[in-house]
Design an enzyme around this catalytic site. Structure first.
Site, PDB file in Angstrom:
ATOM      1  N   TYR A 173       8.947 -17.010   5.384  1.00 28.33           N
ATOM      2  CA  TYR A 173       9.181 -15.708   4.768  1.00 28.33           C
ATOM      3  C   TYR A 173      10.612 -15.249   5.007  1.00 28.33           C
ATOM      4  CZ  TYR A 173       8.509 -10.760   3.643  1.00 28.33           C
ATOM      5  OH  TYR A 173       8.615  -9.501   3.093  1.00 28.33           O
ATOM      6  N   LEU A 210       4.696  -2.142  -3.701  1.00 25.55           N
ATOM      7  CA  LEU A 210       6.033  -1.717  -4.099  1.00 25.55           C
ATOM      8  C   LEU A 210       6.225  -1.825  -5.606  1.00 25.55           C
ATOM      9  CD1 LEU A 210       8.172  -3.467  -1.316  1.00 25.55           C
ATOM     10  CD2 LEU A 210       7.166  -1.169  -1.284  1.00 25.55           C
ATOM     11  N   ASP A 220       2.443  -9.796 -13.227  1.00 26.25           N
ATOM     12  CA  ASP A 220       1.732 -10.099 -11.990  1.00 26.25           C
ATOM     13  C   ASP A 220       0.880 -11.340 -12.211  1.00 26.25           C
ATOM     14  OD1 ASP A 220       1.128  -8.247  -9.303  1.00 26.25           O
ATOM     15  OD2 ASP A 220      -0.456  -9.709  -9.733  1.00 26.25           O
TER      16      ASP A 220
END
Length: 251
Positions: free
Chosen positions: A157, A17, A36
């Protein structure tokens, strides 16, 4: 907000994404910094921009990355939080209770990491001159439909993504006087590297569970929604589901 010429930061920009969003923003004329954990991969994806190694869950790392991006492109007006991890673990498994450290790491990366970048980019944008309509910045974070319908094994999560949903409105309210909007996107099942590594029959089965379109979402569709949020000044304080009407079952 018109995107052309603005400075943007995308976390998790090396793949999935994040990479799709960085490309879309660049094509729309933004100067994009890809953050990142894998700095080399981020740089490889940074067509026309820069890639920067960054641990979003670490204050010093994020501060250094934001400073480097600002040095290259000026203070960011656009932030898209895509960095995240999704390990699966039952609360009580065959070997006993889940690892508390593992649970905390998911919260730290997904939720604390998103807040970490939000606070830093918002602080920088607050000092910029307002654009047309009084806007100074837009922040988009990535939640998940697991925030609403977390499955067995997704406790960490789902909790982290529910935190993103809970963060969005109060952040939007607090940053509104500064002209900074805050939204979140809650994607369903998307064709990211993690899912594309599964056997084709598994991918087909997952896609078939989506009412319409009956397929995996495409990262470019997530990126399209990011651009729509940035461009539409009335979108603020909202978490938008992007899931083809999918509602997850318990397993």
């Amino acid at each position: 907000m018109k995107i052309q010429g603005l400075s943007a930061i995308v976390t998790g920009g090396a793949s999935g994404l994040g990479a799709a969003t960085a490309r879309a923003l660049a094509e729309a004329g933004a100067r994009v910094a890809l953050l990142d954990l894998d700095g080399a991969a981020a740089q490889a994806e940074a067509v026309g921009g820069i890639g920067i190694a960054c641990d979003v869950a670490d204050a010093a790392s994020a501060e250094a990355a934001i400073a480097r991006a600002a040095e290259a492109h000026g203070p960011a007006r656009i932030l898209v939080n895509c960095a995240g991890i999704a390990p699966a673990a039952r609360i009580v498994g065959r070997d006993g209770p889940a690892s508390l450290e593992a649970f905390a790491k998911v919260i730290q990366v997904n939720l604390v990491g998103s807040f970490n970048l939000m606070r830093l980019v918002a602080a920088g944008a607050a000092g910029l001159d307002p654009l047309e309509g009084g806007e100074r910045g837009v922040i988009v974070s990535t939640a998940s439909i697991a925030a609403y319908e977390g499955q067995v094994g997704q406790a960490a999560y789902a909790a982290s993504k529910a935190g993103i949903v809970g963060l969005t409105l109060p952040a939007a309210r607090e940053l509104a006087p500064l002209g900074i909007r805050v939204c979140a996107i809650a994607p369903g099942i998307f064709g990211t590297p993690m899912l594309l590594g599964l056997p084709q029959e598994v991918q087909d089965s997952l896609g078939a569970a989506v009412p319409f379109p009956a397929r995996l979402g495409r990262p470019e569709e997530y990126a399209d929604l990011v651009l729509a949020i940035v461009r539409n000044p009335m979108l603020n304080g909202e978490t938008i589901r992007l899931d083809g009407a999918l509602r997850m079952q318990a397993r």
